[in-house]
Design a protein around this motif. Structure first.
Motif, PDB file in Angstrom:
ATOM      1  N   GLY B  54      18.492 -17.559   2.089  1.00 23.84           N
ATOM      2  CA  GLY B  54      18.752 -18.362   0.906  1.00 23.84           C
ATOM      3  C   GLY B  54      17.683 -18.283  -0.159  1.00 23.84           C
ATOM      4  O   GLY B  54      17.676 -19.052  -1.112  1.00 23.84           O
ATOM      5  N   GLU B  55      16.793 -17.321  -0.029  1.00 24.44           N
ATOM      6  CA  GLU B  55      15.672 -17.214  -0.951  1.00 24.44           C
ATOM      7  C   GLU B  55      15.992 -16.203  -2.059  1.00 24.44           C
ATOM      8  O   GLU B  55      16.695 -15.231  -1.833  1.00 24.44           O
ATOM      9  CB  GLU B  55      14.462 -16.732  -0.154  1.00 24.44           C
ATOM     10  CG  GLU B  55      13.208 -16.499  -0.959  1.00 24.44           C
ATOM     11  CD  GLU B  55      12.031 -16.181  -0.037  1.00 24.44           C
ATOM     12  OE1 GLU B  55      10.989 -16.791  -0.228  1.00 24.44           O
ATOM     13  OE2 GLU B  55      12.168 -15.322   0.848  1.00 24.44           O
ATOM     14  N   LEU B  56      15.456 -16.446  -3.244  1.00 29.73           N
ATOM     15  CA  LEU B  56      15.537 -15.439  -4.291  1.00 29.73           C
ATOM     16  C   LEU B  56      14.175 -14.743  -4.327  1.00 29.73           C
ATOM     17  O   LEU B  56      13.201 -15.282  -4.841  1.00 29.73           O
ATOM     18  CB  LEU B  56      15.867 -16.083  -5.640  1.00 29.73           C
ATOM     19  CG  LEU B  56      16.603 -15.203  -6.649  1.00 29.73           C
ATOM     20  CD1 LEU B  56      17.107 -16.014  -7.809  1.00 29.73           C
ATOM     21  CD2 LEU B  56      15.785 -14.026  -7.126  1.00 29.73           C
ATOM     22  N   PHE B  57      14.158 -13.572  -3.730  1.00 25.98           N
ATOM     23  CA  PHE B  57      12.905 -12.865  -3.547  1.00 25.98           C
ATOM     24  C   PHE B  57      12.802 -11.751  -4.589  1.00 25.98           C
ATOM     25  O   PHE B  57      13.696 -10.929  -4.707  1.00 25.98           O
ATOM     26  CB  PHE B  57      12.864 -12.262  -2.140  1.00 25.98           C
ATOM     27  CG  PHE B  57      11.519 -11.709  -1.764  1.00 25.98           C
ATOM     28  CD1 PHE B  57      10.577 -12.520  -1.141  1.00 25.98           C
ATOM     29  CD2 PHE B  57      11.191 -10.389  -2.044  1.00 25.98           C
ATOM     30  CE1 PHE B  57       9.335 -12.017  -0.799  1.00 25.98           C
ATOM     31  CE2 PHE B  57       9.954  -9.884  -1.712  1.00 25.98           C
ATOM     32  CZ  PHE B  57       9.019 -10.700  -1.085  1.00 25.98           C
ATOM     33  N   ASP B 209      21.882 -20.501 -11.369  1.00 26.22           N
ATOM     34  CA  ASP B 209      23.013 -21.400 -11.092  1.00 26.22           C
ATOM     35  C   ASP B 209      23.781 -20.945  -9.871  1.00 26.22           C
ATOM     36  O   ASP B 209      24.084 -21.711  -8.961  1.00 26.22           O
ATOM     37  CB  ASP B 209      24.004 -21.354 -12.267  1.00 26.22           C
ATOM     38  CG  ASP B 209      23.707 -22.429 -13.276  1.00 26.22           C
ATOM     39  OD1 ASP B 209      22.697 -23.131 -13.075  1.00 26.22           O
ATOM     40  OD2 ASP B 209      24.472 -22.548 -14.243  1.00 26.22           O
ATOM     41  N   LEU B 210      24.095 -19.649  -9.936  1.00 20.69           N
ATOM     42  CA  LEU B 210      24.891 -19.049  -8.883  1.00 20.69           C
ATOM     43  C   LEU B 210      24.201 -19.173  -7.539  1.00 20.69           C
ATOM     44  O   LEU B 210      24.812 -19.490  -6.521  1.00 20.69           O
ATOM     45  CB  LEU B 210      25.047 -17.573  -9.257  1.00 20.69           C
ATOM     46  CG  LEU B 210      26.120 -16.799  -8.563  1.00 20.69           C
ATOM     47  CD1 LEU B 210      26.971 -16.150  -9.635  1.00 20.69           C
ATOM     48  CD2 LEU B 210      25.486 -15.723  -7.728  1.00 20.69           C
ATOM     49  N   GLN B 211      22.901 -18.957  -7.558  1.00 22.30           N
ATOM     50  CA  GLN B 211      22.107 -19.031  -6.343  1.00 22.30           C
ATOM     51  C   GLN B 211      22.157 -20.444  -5.773  1.00 22.30           C
ATOM     52  O   GLN B 211      22.251 -20.643  -4.579  1.00 22.30           O
ATOM     53  CB  GLN B 211      20.670 -18.598  -6.654  1.00 22.30           C
ATOM     54  CG  GLN B 211      19.675 -18.845  -5.573  1.00 22.30           C
ATOM     55  CD  GLN B 211      19.981 -17.987  -4.361  1.00 22.30           C
ATOM     56  OE1 GLN B 211      21.034 -17.391  -4.257  1.00 22.30           O
ATOM     57  NE2 GLN B 211      19.050 -17.934  -3.437  1.00 22.30           N
ATOM     58  N   GLU B 212      22.137 -21.420  -6.664  1.00 29.34           N
ATOM     59  CA  GLU B 212      22.197 -22.806  -6.225  1.00 29.34           C
ATOM     60  C   GLU B 212      23.527 -23.086  -5.534  1.00 29.34           C
ATOM     61  O   GLU B 212      23.598 -23.758  -4.523  1.00 29.34           O
ATOM     62  CB  GLU B 212      22.043 -23.715  -7.441  1.00 29.34           C
ATOM     63  CG  GLU B 212      21.635 -25.110  -7.078  1.00 29.34           C
ATOM     64  CD  GLU B 212      20.641 -25.629  -8.114  1.00 29.34           C
ATOM     65  OE1 GLU B 212      21.038 -26.529  -8.857  1.00 29.34           O
ATOM     66  OE2 GLU B 212      19.517 -25.109  -8.184  1.00 29.34           O
ATOM     67  N   ARG B 213      24.595 -22.499  -6.099  1.00 30.85           N
ATOM     68  CA  ARG B 213      25.932 -22.730  -5.552  1.00 30.85           C
ATOM     69  C   ARG B 213      26.133 -21.985  -4.233  1.00 30.85           C
ATOM     70  O   ARG B 213      26.646 -22.520  -3.276  1.00 30.85           O
ATOM     71  CB  ARG B 213      26.983 -22.249  -6.552  1.00 30.85           C
ATOM     72  CG  ARG B 213      27.511 -23.344  -7.461  1.00 30.85           C
ATOM     73  CD  ARG B 213      28.676 -22.832  -8.271  1.00 30.85           C
ATOM     74  NE  ARG B 213      28.243 -21.848  -9.261  1.00 30.85           N
ATOM     75  CZ  ARG B 213      28.885 -20.715  -9.507  1.00 30.85           C
ATOM     76  NH1 ARG B 213      29.963 -20.396  -8.851  1.00 30.85           N
ATOM     77  NH2 ARG B 213      28.430 -19.877 -10.426  1.00 30.85           N
ATOM     78  N   LEU B 214      25.764 -20.698  -4.234  1.00 29.43           N
ATOM     79  CA  LEU B 214      26.155 -19.840  -3.109  1.00 29.43           C
ATOM     80  C   LEU B 214      25.095 -19.716  -2.028  1.00 29.43           C
ATOM     81  O   LEU B 214      25.403 -19.374  -0.906  1.00 29.43           O
ATOM     82  CB  LEU B 214      26.520 -18.443  -3.624  1.00 29.43           C
ATOM     83  CG  LEU B 214      27.632 -18.405  -4.672  1.00 29.43           C
ATOM     84  CD1 LEU B 214      27.881 -16.977  -5.121  1.00 29.43           C
ATOM     85  CD2 LEU B 214      28.910 -18.996  -4.108  1.00 29.43           C
ATOM     86  N   GLN B 215      23.841 -19.948  -2.394  1.00 25.50           N
ATOM     87  CA  GLN B 215      22.757 -19.858  -1.405  1.00 25.50           C
ATOM     88  C   GLN B 215      22.712 -18.519  -0.683  1.00 25.50           C
ATOM     89  O   GLN B 215      22.617 -18.464   0.534  1.00 25.50           O
ATOM     90  CB  GLN B 215      22.890 -20.994  -0.379  1.00 25.50           C
ATOM     91  CG  GLN B 215      22.596 -22.357  -0.964  1.00 25.50           C
ATOM     92  CD  GLN B 215      21.137 -22.527  -1.357  1.00 25.50           C
ATOM     93  OE1 GLN B 215      20.243 -22.190  -0.590  1.00 25.50           O
ATOM     94  NE2 GLN B 215      20.875 -23.005  -2.562  1.00 25.50           N
TER      95      GLN B 215
END
Ligand SMILES: Nc1ncnc2c1ncn2[C@@H]1O[C@H](COP(=O)(O)OP(=O)(O)OP(=O)(O)O)[C@@H](O)[C@H]1O
Ligand SMILES: [Mg+2]
Lengths: 285, 395
Positions: B54-57, B209-215
């Motif tokens: 779930g990280e944005l690396f 945003d997308l990352q928050e939604r989809l993880q």
């Protein structure tokens, strides 16, 4: 100045020997090919001459209209009408039948060969000089061995035509597939596509516009060669040119010549039109 | 939150005899020397990174530093010369045809710098591609692809061809195409580099945003440090094929591992990276309204402060009182409530410096950092706002 020493390497004799050997060993095979090709040509010719002349003109108009526009359709039908008025209708049909047969066989051989060259570096390296030879060798030279295998007539004409006309479609197929953007192929790969899937779903559809340029060139060269091949007894417009040369018949020579030009224009525009259509409509599915 | 993908000593060397270069690298020879000696190019050397679920690396580095080479190892578009890449407990480097196909079809998808779209397919056809390869039925494909296009804001564009779309829209198609497969891991190789700055900023926000939604677990490559620090939960910095530092943006900003990185972060726009919590101090003195003025003065004197924040009965921030106002209030027999100054500038913990600066300019008091319930969590002194803007090494 010294003269060249009297050494002779009998390479011509060797080739002669090989050709004879192939001919006698594979006779049944050549007979089969002969039979198949001869029937194909006759089939096309029979179909074309069976059509009422005005149906053929409408067909030509329709092709011109579909791939270009109304005036192109009218112009091409007009060309055909003129050829008929020269009294060369049946000869034109034979020429078309020979060209069609040669082009179909060329594509059947050429497209897979080009694909394979694009996928296999070694094969590509091997094929390049072969293709160069096929294209630079004076076209008359092909006529001799093909007579040997298929005697005189339309069938050797088709094969001489194929040898001469197949390189462009091979080359452009290879080029087209190689030139597909690397990132596009990688993106297909990254979705877990197999090699065949990449070829079928990405490379070929992307390559079609360039490949169509190859088909166009192949068709034009087939027409040119079909005319020359009348020297091995092919019928059609080329034969009329040959007759006019023998008789020094300027009128016939001109009419047969201009008919060939008309045919060339129509074939060129229509095959190019198919390519453009593909580019517009995008070939897939 | 566990580790999703673990890279262990991953190296990728290009050339005739890749393995022969490894001992030379160990001797500490440079990329150029190795190229001259062996004809091999070092793409990536000894990269060890753990990417959490779930990280944005973000992987960042200059052109040619090996970012693409590394990210392409992750879905095996490049096969690593050595090392292992463990995803969900399995070393994917060992995968052969079938397993590799499965891995690419189900677990990982990629977004490309120049989009990599299929120009002969419609937008919908592009997004359906991965599903098609997986053998999903035509109907279901259509449904999933349509939904994904809608989620990237491309509803109504399904039947267009990619070349009829702007760059930003094309990359949305690329994103929708990757997401349609519902992968756990999303690889993005400089996805926004080909876009102009405005569209780029927009896409960055949408990605967040997308990352928050989809993880999803996202591995994102960029050569732009501002982009890296803006969107990255953690950032790895690469140089000449090596990973030179890995850490959260603030960590790297505060403690650059070496000169290369401090050079790199010199031109960063710190106001977009630093948040209130990075510069606030603990509120070590505080008075309640009911405590009264005397306590307030005492509190300030014992802590050597010129002002102190005042909370109300519910421990929520009420205002601030200065030492001068408090003493004058005592003299005039006023209450704390009469002299407290309630128009205090407040910020939230995750507000960026760029939002704090205008407030710091307008007020003469410290700025209060409060939580959702308006409770005081920290204090930002105005001098700290200024000094945090200046890179460490310039001090
Ligand atoms: N297929 C390849 N064959 C040989 N060398 C390669 C190959 N791909 C990359 N390299 C080399 O590996 C090194 C790293 O390249 P890479 O493309 O990974 O850099 P990058 O960080 O992505 O740069 P950019 O920001 O320009 O995309 C470069 O020296 C490059 O020349
Ligand atoms: Mg790159």
């Amino acid at each position: 100045m010294q003269e060249f020493p009297d050494i002779s390497i009998p390479i011509g004799d060797v080739v002669d020997f090989i050709v004879r050997w192939i001919d006698s060993t594979f006779a049944p095979f050549f007979d089969f090919i002969f039979y198949l090709t001869s029937n194909t040509i006759q089939g096309f010719d029979g179909f074309l001459t069976m059509l009422p002349w005005w149906v053929f003109l409408i067909l030509i108009f329709a092709l011109g209209y579909y791939f270009q526009n109304v005036s192109a359709g009218i112009l091409y039908a007009g060309f055909m009408f003129l050829v008929g008025s020269f009294g060369l209708w049946d000869e034109m049909m034979i020429t078309i039948a020979i060209v069609l047969t040669a082009v179909i066989i060329s594509l059947l051989i050429g497209i897979p060969t080009g694909i394979f060259m694009a996928m296999n570096k070694a094969f590509s390296v091997f094929m390049r000089p072969v293709l160069d030879a096929m294209q630079t060798m004076p076209s008359f030279v092909y006529l001799i061995p093909v007579i040997f295998f298929f005697s005189l007539g339309n069938v050797p004409a088709v094969f001489a035509t194929i040898i001469y006309a197949v390189p462009p479609v091979i080359r452009l197929t290879e080029l087209a597939i190689r030139n597909v953007d690397r990132e596009v192929i990688e993106s297909a790969e990254s979705f877990g596509s197999s090699r065949m899937q990449i070829l079928k779903k990405v490379q070929l559809p992307q390559a079609i516009p360039t490949m169509m340029a190859g088909v166009n060139q192949t068709t034009m060269m087939a027409l040119a060669m079909a005319v020359i091949a009348s020297m091995v007894g092919a019928g059609g417009l080329g034969e009329q040119v040959l007759i006019s040369i023998n008789r020094i018949d300027i009128a016939l020579g001109f009419e047969a010549g201009i008919s060939i030009v008309f045919l060339a224009i129509i074939i060129d525009r229509i095959t190019a039109g198919i390519g453009d259509k593909f580019q517009r409509d995008k070939g897939d599915h | 939150m566990g580790v999703k993908m673990s890279l262990q000593h991953v190296s990728k060397i290009f050339g005739p005899k890749p393995k022969s270069a490894i001992p030379l690298i160990k001797e500490g020879k440079s990329k150029d020397e190795i190229l001259a000696e062996t004809g091999n190019t070092v793409g990536v050397y000894d990269a060890t990174i753990d990417v959490n679920e779930g990280e944005l690396f973000v992987i960042m580095g200059l052109s040619g530093s090996g970012k693409s080479t590394l990210i392409r190892c992750l879905n095996l578009l490049n096969k690593p010369t050595s090392g292992s890449i463990v995803v969900d407990g399995e070393d994917v480097v060992k995968y052969k045809t079938e397993k590799l196909k499965n891995y690419r079809q189900n677990k990982i998808a990629m977004v490309f710098q120049h989009f990599g779209l299929f120009s002969h397919r419609t937008v919908l056809g592009n997004v359906e591609y991965g599903l098609e390869i997986r053998g999903v039925s035509a109907e279901e494909r259509r449904e999933i692809a349509t939904k994904n296009l809608e989620s990237v804001g491309l509803k109504g564009w399904e039947d267009k061809y990619p070349d009829e779309l702007s760059g930003g829209m094309q990359q949305r198609v690329g994103l929708a195409r990757a997401l349609a497969n519902d992968p756990d891991i999303l690889l993005m190789d400089e996805p926004f580099s080909a876009l102009d700055p405005l569209i780029r900023r927009e896409m960055q926000l949408e990605l967040l945003d997308l990352q928050e939604r989809l993880q999803k677990t996202i591995i994102f490559i960029t050569h732009d440090i501002n982009e890296a620090f803006k969107i990255g939960d953690r950032v790895a910095v690469m140089k000449d094929g090596r990973v030179v530092q890995t850490g959260a943006p603030e960590e790297i900003l505060e403690n650059p591992a070496n000169e290369y990185i401090s050079d790199f972060i010199k031109d960063i726009d710190r106001s977009k990276i630093i948040q209130a919590e990075n510069i606030m101090i603990r509120p070590n003195a505080m008075v309640s309204l009911k405590d009264g003025l005397k306590v307030a003065v005492q509190e300030m004197e014992s802590n050597g402060l010129s002002s102190v924040f005042v909370t109300d009965r519910k421990r929520q921030l009420h205002g601030i009182v200065t030492i001068d106002a408090a003493i004058e209030g005592i003299n005039q027999k006023k209450t704390l409530e009469d002299v407290v100054f309630t128009d205090v500038a407040t910020v939230k913990k995750d507000d960026y410096l760029e939002e704090i600066i205008p407030k710091a300019v307008e007020t003469t008091y410290p700025i209060a950092v409060v939580n959702e319930e308006n409770r005081l969590e920290g204090i930002i002194l105005r001098v700290h706002v200024l000094s945090s803007l200046i890179a460490e090494d310039a001090e």
